[in-house]
Motif scaffolding. Structure first.
Motif, mmCIF file in Angstrom:
data_model
loop_
_atom_site.group_PDB
_atom_site.id
_atom_site.type_symbol
_atom_site.label_atom_id
_atom_site.label_comp_id
_atom_site.label_asym_id
_atom_site.label_seq_id
_atom_site.Cartn_x
_atom_site.Cartn_y
_atom_site.Cartn_z
ATOM 1 N N THR A 122 40.284 46.032 48.717
ATOM 2 C CA THR A 122 39.966 46.255 50.001
ATOM 3 C C THR A 122 40.928 46.150 50.888
ATOM 4 O O THR A 122 41.368 45.037 51.200
ATOM 5 N N LEU A 123 41.311 47.308 51.523
ATOM 6 C CA LEU A 123 42.099 47.418 52.545
ATOM 7 C C LEU A 123 41.774 47.977 53.856
ATOM 8 O O LEU A 123 40.780 48.440 53.916
ATOM 9 N N ARG A 124 42.620 47.696 55.038
ATOM 10 C CA ARG A 124 42.145 48.173 56.309
ATOM 11 C C ARG A 124 43.476 49.080 57.006
ATOM 12 O O ARG A 124 44.567 48.709 56.679
ATOM 13 N N ALA A 125 42.991 50.300 57.391
ATOM 14 C CA ALA A 125 44.107 51.307 57.993
ATOM 15 C C ALA A 125 43.829 51.465 59.361
ATOM 16 O O ALA A 125 42.989 51.148 59.929
ATOM 17 N N GLN A 126 45.029 51.488 60.040
ATOM 18 C CA GLN A 126 44.799 51.708 61.568
ATOM 19 C C GLN A 126 46.186 52.599 62.172
ATOM 20 O O GLN A 126 47.201 52.508 61.641
ATOM 21 N N ALA A 127 45.783 53.479 63.014
ATOM 22 C CA ALA A 127 46.780 54.282 63.615
ATOM 23 C C ALA A 127 47.109 53.753 64.930
ATOM 24 O O ALA A 127 46.450 53.504 65.673
ATOM 25 N N ARG A 128 48.391 53.703 65.240
ATOM 26 C CA ARG A 128 49.080 52.929 66.427
ATOM 27 C C ARG A 128 50.039 53.853 67.142
ATOM 28 O O ARG A 128 50.826 54.641 66.618
ATOM 29 N N ASP A 129 50.059 53.670 68.337
ATOM 30 C CA ASP A 129 51.295 54.210 69.218
ATOM 31 C C ASP A 129 52.451 53.606 68.803
ATOM 32 O O ASP A 129 52.653 52.641 68.897
ATOM 33 N N ARG A 130 53.574 54.478 68.497
ATOM 34 C CA ARG A 130 54.675 54.056 67.721
ATOM 35 C C ARG A 130 55.373 53.399 68.924
ATOM 36 O O ARG A 130 56.422 52.221 68.466
ATOM 37 N N HIS A 131 55.277 53.628 70.222
ATOM 38 C CA HIS A 131 56.222 53.106 71.233
ATOM 39 C C HIS A 131 55.563 51.866 71.548
ATOM 40 O O HIS A 131 56.157 50.868 71.918
ATOM 41 N N THR A 132 54.321 51.975 71.954
ATOM 42 C CA THR A 132 53.761 50.472 72.540
ATOM 43 C C THR A 132 52.935 49.730 71.522
ATOM 44 O O THR A 132 52.492 48.592 71.820
ATOM 45 N N ASP A 133 52.817 50.179 70.325
ATOM 46 C CA ASP A 133 52.125 49.499 69.282
ATOM 47 C C ASP A 133 50.534 49.364 69.706
ATOM 48 O O ASP A 133 49.906 48.441 69.103
ATOM 49 N N ARG A 134 50.064 50.329 70.714
ATOM 50 C CA ARG A 134 48.712 50.272 70.846
ATOM 51 C C ARG A 134 48.057 50.765 69.843
ATOM 52 O O ARG A 134 48.250 51.918 69.722
ATOM 53 N N PRO A 135 46.748 50.247 69.424
ATOM 54 C CA PRO A 135 45.983 50.880 68.596
ATOM 55 C C PRO A 135 45.234 52.302 69.202
ATOM 56 O O PRO A 135 44.838 52.171 70.383
ATOM 57 N N LEU A 136 45.536 53.353 68.499
ATOM 58 C CA LEU A 136 44.860 54.612 68.977
ATOM 59 C C LEU A 136 43.523 54.695 68.368
ATOM 60 O O LEU A 136 42.366 55.580 68.699
ATOM 61 N N GLU A 137 43.103 54.081 67.239
ATOM 62 C CA GLU A 137 41.997 54.301 66.615
ATOM 63 C C GLU A 137 41.399 52.638 66.093
ATOM 64 O O GLU A 137 42.564 51.850 65.916
ATOM 65 N N PRO A 138 40.164 52.365 66.225
ATOM 66 C CA PRO A 138 39.785 51.090 65.616
ATOM 67 C C PRO A 138 39.962 51.126 64.096
ATOM 68 O O PRO A 138 40.540 52.011 63.363
ATOM 69 N N GLU A 139 40.330 49.983 63.672
ATOM 70 C CA GLU A 139 40.735 49.711 62.047
ATOM 71 C C GLU A 139 39.396 50.167 61.272
ATOM 72 O O GLU A 139 38.166 50.094 61.491
ATOM 73 N N SER A 140 39.692 51.087 60.081
ATOM 74 C CA SER A 140 38.689 51.471 59.239
ATOM 75 C C SER A 140 39.155 50.728 57.919
ATOM 76 O O SER A 140 40.363 50.567 57.526
ATOM 77 N N GLN A 141 38.214 50.332 57.014
ATOM 78 C CA GLN A 141 38.151 49.881 55.910
ATOM 79 C C GLN A 141 37.886 50.826 54.721
ATOM 80 O O GLN A 141 37.010 51.652 54.784
ATOM 81 N N PHE A 142 38.665 50.629 53.542
ATOM 82 C CA PHE A 142 38.635 51.471 52.437
ATOM 83 C C PHE A 142 39.013 50.685 51.295
ATOM 84 O O PHE A 142 39.525 49.612 51.184
#
Length: 793
Positions: A122-142
């Protein structure tokens, strides 16, 4: 769009997009954008929209390629391809097993996976802003699921097996169930679907392919032929198809016994020999029937079908052999052989196999009795005989008889075991067995003699007990039953019974004792006592008069004649001593005379004591002088050889003690230099008869003569070194002059307090308490007595 190497997964913004992969839809929202200034205070419009949608990823286990295994791809709709978005992967195995390309979102497996160790991650994926490291999307589990391959062979975890089945079981009897385990995924493909087969054990056993149940395949398997089988069972996956993996196990099948075999004797006849001297209950023969069965099925019982009761048979529980035992003694001369027909049968019979035949067998045993040299046999084990105690030496008592039980009938020699006749009262004739007396017998010493007679033939011998009773004859006269202490009171009246006499006699007449009592002919005319026979073996002693005086006649001797009723009659004269006593009104004795050593008052005491003292003194002097002369003639002896006890003269008269002042006065002996008034009769008795002065002499002359007598004897004893101790003259039980020890005796008080003019007083005794009151009274009376002597009226 998320893609995998196995299944497609679509990531789409189209609402309710259905994919052929069974996509899982996850609704997410964009994170709020925060700006500087007043724009931050404006309300944000939130709208719900679909974000990432993908199915679980699949990755094949046991991948062995050189490059990382591609798993799938992550992609966000916020990614414009300008490199402003980076993808982050967290959870089980992230960075250690699974890696993600931050720019493209591609996921790879860097290690070989094993589904049997872990089936999914079980893993969790997340998209973040490369410069600010701010999450662009909530974490999703797969989930990444490891896809199974057939990499595990079946295993028998409980093997190897051991099973038991009864012999002669029918076809298809269940023996055991074997179970194999395959760790591959049973829900995917046929990797874990097993099929069982038997590789070894045909044609005796078979196995069901699906269940693994092992069954018998042949009927009537005989344990006595073969009792165990080794089977090899195989389990193969892929339903047994080619290319599948397999595993094997062994099954040991043991056939258990059933009672399908009857007992059987190896030989139908046998001859055995047994000596006639064998003891009863001994085992004389062994027979054994063979049975191919084992355990309880082989247990059997034996019995003698015909016989006269001389033998019995029982089963040895350990060996299942038949033990023939002797029940009655054997005698070669009576019967020399026995024929026994013995049957053996199973103790437990299985009715299923009775149709095969009888479960019994027979054999014949012939026992030949061997002749042995037997010891003699007495006509009676115990012989009883009688002999009179008056029989002379050499008289016949009786005869013992023994014979040789053997056919040779050898002569018998007789003897007496001297351990049973130590005193040698009897002898026996060695050939005839006649017993005679060897000494005079006395029934009163031994009424029954228990002797052992030994009969010997060749080297064999046997003992017999002979009880010889000694018959009584009248050879003992009756006597008093006890030593009577008879007394008569001074105030006894005529006709009074003072004693009941009885008698004893060691003899034992057949009709019992009958004693006759009478007085001696010389005392029939006794004026004081008489005897009355009570005709019941007792006699009464009665007084003929009254007024007995102890001082005049203290003792009376009455001879009594006792005769028995035997033939011839025996009698004895027994003297009854009757003591005159002073009694109370009820007839109870208070004071009796002291027999021959009595002290007579008055003139009788003076007349008897003076001659008796003279005689004893003269006898003692004669004995001492004779001993001295004899000692001087003898050579000197060693100290340990001397025995001075021969010099001691015993008078057996203790005297009356300090209270006896009537016959003795010790004052003169204790104080030779003092003068004390002494009674005439007392001084006369104390002095030796040869030195007694006449009545006309003064007391001073008497005293001087007595002192000279003692001084002479003391000087003789001191000068004569060989003289024995003169105890009768030197020992007076006083401490001597000049003793520092104080004394409270009455004699010492008289001497020291009054005669010597001492001022000693014993008044202090009265102040010592009630325990000394009696002592104070005694010394007070003593002082009064001394005063009376010093101041006579």
């Amino acid at each position: 769009i998320l893609s995998s190497n196995h299944l497609c997964s679509a990531l789409s913004w189209i609402p309710m997009l259905e994919t052929g992969c069974g996509a899982m839809r996850l609704n997410t929202t964009t994170l709020p954008q925060v700006s500087d200034g007043a724009a931050a205070a404006l309300p944000l419009h939130r709208r719900r929209r679909r974000s990432w949608v993908w199915n679980q990823f699949f990755v094949l286990e046991e991948y062995t390629g050189e490059e990382p295994l591609y798993v799938g791809k992550l992609h966000s709709d916020l990614d414009k391809g300008d490199g402003e978005v980076k993808y982050v992967l967290t959870g089980e195995g992230a960075t250690s097993i699974f890696t993600i390309d931050e720019e493209t979102g591609d996921i790879h497996a860097t290690k070989k996976l094993d589904r049997e160790q872990q089936a999914y991650y079980t893993l969790r994926a997340q998209a973040r802003d490369r410069h600010t490291d701010r999450p662009l999307e909530p974490e999703s589990q797969f989930v990444i699921k490891v896809q199974d391959i057939n990499d595990n062979e079946p295993k028998f975890l409980d093997g190897p097996y051991t099973a038991r089945v009864a012999e002669r079981s029918p076809i298809g009897t269940s023996v055991v169930t074997v179970v194999a385990t395959d760790f591959d995924d049973p829900t995917y493909g046929h990797s874990a679907r097993l099929a069982y087969s038997i590789l070894q054990g045909h044609p005796y056993f078979s196995v069901e392919p699906k269940t693994g149940v092992v069954r018998t395949a042949l009927p009537d398997m005989d344990r006595e032929v073969r009792d165990r089988y080794l089977l090899v069972i195989q389990a193969k996956d892929m339903i047994g198809q080619m290319g599948g993996l397999s595993g094997t196990t062994s099954v040991t099948v043991i056939l258990t016994d059933v009672n399908d075999n009857p007992p059987h004797f190896p030989r139908s006849e046998s001859d055995l020999q047994v000596p006639e001297s064998v003891l009863v209950t001994s085992v004389v023969a062994k027979v054994r029937a063979m049975d191919q069965d084992v355990g309880p099925n082989a247990e059997m019982d034996y019995r003698i079908l015909d016989g006269d009761g001389t033998f019995r048979i029982l089963t040895d529980q350990d060996t299942q052999a038949g033990l023939v035992t002797l029940y009655k003694p054997l005698d070669f001369e009576t019967k020399s052989s026995y024929t026994l027909r013995i049957e053996a049968s199973n103790r437990y019979v299985d009715t299923l196999y009775l149709s095969t035949g009888s479960f019994t067998d027979e054999t014949t045993v012939k026992l030949l009795v061997e002749n042995v040299d037997e010891p003699p046999v007495f006509s009676s084990p115990v012989n009883r005989m009688k002999v009179s105690e008056a029989a002379p030496v050499g008289s016949s008592v009786g005869t013992v008889v023994a014979h040789d039980p053997d056919s040779l009938n050898s002569p018998i020699r007789y003897s007496i075991d001297r351990q049973s006749d130590v005193e040698r009262y009897f002898d026996i004739h060695s050939s005839s067995g006649l017993i005679r007396t060897n000494r005079h017998l006395d029934r009163e010493i031994s009424a029954l003699h228990n002797i052992t007679v030994v009969a010997t033939e060749s080297c064999e011998s046997l003992d017999s007990v002979v009880l010889i009773s000694v018959m009584d004859v009248n050879d003992n006269a009756p006597t008093f039953a006890t030593e009577y202490q008879t007394f008569v009171c001074e105030n006894a009246t005529p006709g009074q019974v003072i004693e009941i006499l009885s008698a004893v006699d060691p003899d034992e007449p057949v009709n019992g004792h009958h004693f006759l009592f009478s007085l001696n002919t010389e005392t029939v005319n006794n004026l004081s006592f008489t005897l009355r026979d009570n005709n019941d073996n007792t006699a009464s002693i009665l007084t003929l008069r009254g007024g007995f005086l102890q001082q005049v006649h203290p003792l009376h001797f009455l001879p009594v004649v006792i005769s028995d009723g035997g033939s011839p009659s025996l009698s004895s004269t027994n003297t009854l001593t009757i003591t005159v006593c002073n009694c109370d009104t009820h007839g109870n004795q208070q004071h009796c005379s002291q027999g021959m050593s009595m002290q007579l008052p008055g003139i009788f005491s003076t007349l008897i004591s003076i001659p008796l003292t003279c005689i004893i003194t003269l006898l003692g002097i004669v004995v001492v002088i004779a001993a001295i002369r004899h000692r001087r003639q003898e050579p000197l002896l060693l100290d340990d050889e001397r025995d001075i006890r021969e010099n001691i003269v015993r008078y057996d008269d203790e005297g009356g003690g300090e209270e006896d002042t009537e016959a003795f006065n010790l004052f003169t002996l204790r104080h030779p230099n003092q003068t004390y008034p002494t009674a005439q009769d007392t001084t006369d008795e104390l002095a030796p008869p040869a030195l007694l002065p006449s009545t006309s002499e003064s007391k001073e002359d008497r005293k001087r003569l007595f002192q000279e007598f003692i001084s002479d004897r003391l000087q003789e004893a001191d000068v004569d070194l060989a003289a024995p101790p003169y105890d009768s003259l030197q020992t007076y039980a006083f401490e001597g002059n000049g003793s520092l020890a104080d004394s409270l005796s009455s004699l010492d008080s008289l001497n020291s307090s009054n005669s010597l003019g001492s001022e000693q007083s014993y008044d202090f005794l009265g102040h010592w308490g009630p325990r000394f009151k009696k002592l104070a009274d005694l010394y007070e009376q003593n002082e009064e007595l001394i005063s009376s002597y010093e101041n006579p009226k």
